[in-house]
Design a protein around this motif. Structure first.
Motif, PDB file in Angstrom:
ATOM      1  N   HIS A  46       7.094   5.438   2.789  1.00 40.37           N
ATOM      2  CA  HIS A  46       5.927   5.834   1.998  1.00 40.37           C
ATOM      3  C   HIS A  46       5.059   4.662   1.555  1.00 40.37           C
ATOM      4  N   GLN A  47       5.375   3.453   2.016  1.00 38.50           N
ATOM      5  CA  GLN A  47       4.528   2.314   1.670  1.00 38.50           C
ATOM      6  C   GLN A  47       4.532   1.287   2.794  1.00 38.50           C
ATOM      7  N   PHE A  52       4.601   7.265  12.974  1.00 42.91           N
ATOM      8  CA  PHE A  52       5.927   7.456  12.410  1.00 42.91           C
ATOM      9  C   PHE A  52       6.896   7.828  13.519  1.00 42.91           C
ATOM     10  N   GLY A  53       8.081   7.221  13.469  1.00 38.06           N
ATOM     11  CA  GLY A  53       9.095   7.464  14.490  1.00 38.06           C
ATOM     12  C   GLY A  53      10.489   7.338  13.892  1.00 38.06           C
ATOM     13  N   ASP A  54      11.492   7.223  14.774  1.00 38.61           N
ATOM     14  CA  ASP A  54      12.874   7.146  14.311  1.00 38.61           C
ATOM     15  C   ASP A  54      13.210   5.787  13.707  1.00 38.61           C
ATOM     16  N   THR A  55      12.695   4.704  14.332  1.00 42.22           N
ATOM     17  CA  THR A  55      13.013   3.359  13.849  1.00 42.22           C
ATOM     18  C   THR A  55      11.750   2.526  13.723  1.00 42.22           C
ATOM     19  N   TYR A  56      11.848   1.482  12.931  1.00 40.28           N
ATOM     20  CA  TYR A  56      10.747   0.543  12.738  1.00 40.28           C
ATOM     21  C   TYR A  56      10.513  -0.218  14.039  1.00 40.28           C
ATOM     22  N   ASN A  57       9.229  -0.357  14.441  1.00 41.47           N
ATOM     23  CA  ASN A  57       8.898  -1.084  15.661  1.00 41.47           C
ATOM     24  C   ASN A  57       7.515  -1.705  15.502  1.00 41.47           C
ATOM     25  N   LEU A 113       0.848  -1.181   0.000  1.00 43.26           N
ATOM     26  CA  LEU A 113       0.000   0.000   0.000  1.00 43.26           C
ATOM     27  C   LEU A 113       0.890   1.239   0.000  1.00 43.26           C
ATOM     28  N   SER A 114       0.857   1.987  -1.085  1.00 43.29           N
ATOM     29  CA  SER A 114       1.637   3.218  -1.172  1.00 43.29           C
ATOM     30  C   SER A 114       0.741   4.372  -0.725  1.00 43.29           C
ATOM     31  N   LEU A 159      -0.685  10.182  11.428  1.00 46.74           N
ATOM     32  CA  LEU A 159      -0.782   8.728  11.563  1.00 46.74           C
ATOM     33  C   LEU A 159      -1.730   8.152  10.529  1.00 46.74           C
ATOM     34  N   LEU A 160      -1.750   6.822  10.474  1.00 44.60           N
ATOM     35  CA  LEU A 160      -2.638   6.092   9.571  1.00 44.60           C
ATOM     36  C   LEU A 160      -3.461   5.119  10.406  1.00 44.60           C
TER      37      LEU A 160
END
Length: 178
Positions: A110-111, A91-96, A9-10, A55-56
């Motif tokens: 972006h996706q 959205f943050g600094d790192t993936y979690n 999902l983009s 956010l989404l």
């Protein structure tokens, strides 16, 4: 595991607000995850996607049928499954992804690949024990079921004869009450 880009999902080009995406899920989808409990599968998944400035919000719903093998007789039958899943993407600094309800993506992402969430949502709706509906209502005729009934202890064959050792023990209880 490689799935098609249909599940990526983009959201970069999407306007803020609500968007709807629909997916058709079949047996091949589950084979890509090495999930072999389904002999066949036909699901429709709807994703309501709300894009906000920070956010989404994702709301997944699935409805469909899976052909599975009965845990008692191994007879195949169609099992209706439906479920839902809510996910908030921040959205943050790192993936979690430690929290099952909140996903944090790095700034600039972006996706999002939603295939894992669809898989988990459907797989978690499968009951622990899958029993053919014909067993519950007595309409299923099967060699395996006949053999199970033949081997099960018959509750109607209670004997009136009691082991003499139990009779002696009962006398002790009677004597004690006097």
């Amino acid at each position: 595991m490689k799935l098609s880009n249909d599940f990526v999902l983009s959201f970069f080009g999407l306007k803020e607000g609500k968007h709807r995406f629909e997916y058709k899920i079949d047996k091949q989808f589950f084979e890509s995850y090495s999930f072999d409990e389904f002999l066949d599968a036909d699901f429709s998944v709807t994703l309501d996607f709300v894009k906000k400035s920070t956010l989404l919000e994702l709301h997944f719903e699935n409805k469909g049928m899976a052909t599975v093998a009965c845990d008692v007789t191994n007879e195949p039958f169609e099992l209706p499954l439906d479920g839902s899943l809510d996910l908030v993407v921040k959205f943050g600094d790192t993936y979690n992804d430690e929290n099952e309800e909140v996903l944090i993506l790095p700034h600039g992402e972006h996706q999002l690949d939603v295939s894992q969430y669809i898989y988990e949502m459907i797989a978690l709706t499968v009951p622990l024990k899958k029993i053919h509906p014909g067993i519950e209502d007595g309409s299923l005729k099967s060699d395996i079921l006949n053999k199970l009934e033949e081997l099960s202890p018959d509750k109607n064959k209670e004997t009136d004869e009691i082991d003499p050792r139990w009779e002696d023990l009962k006398k002790l209880l009677i004597d004690k009450n006097k």
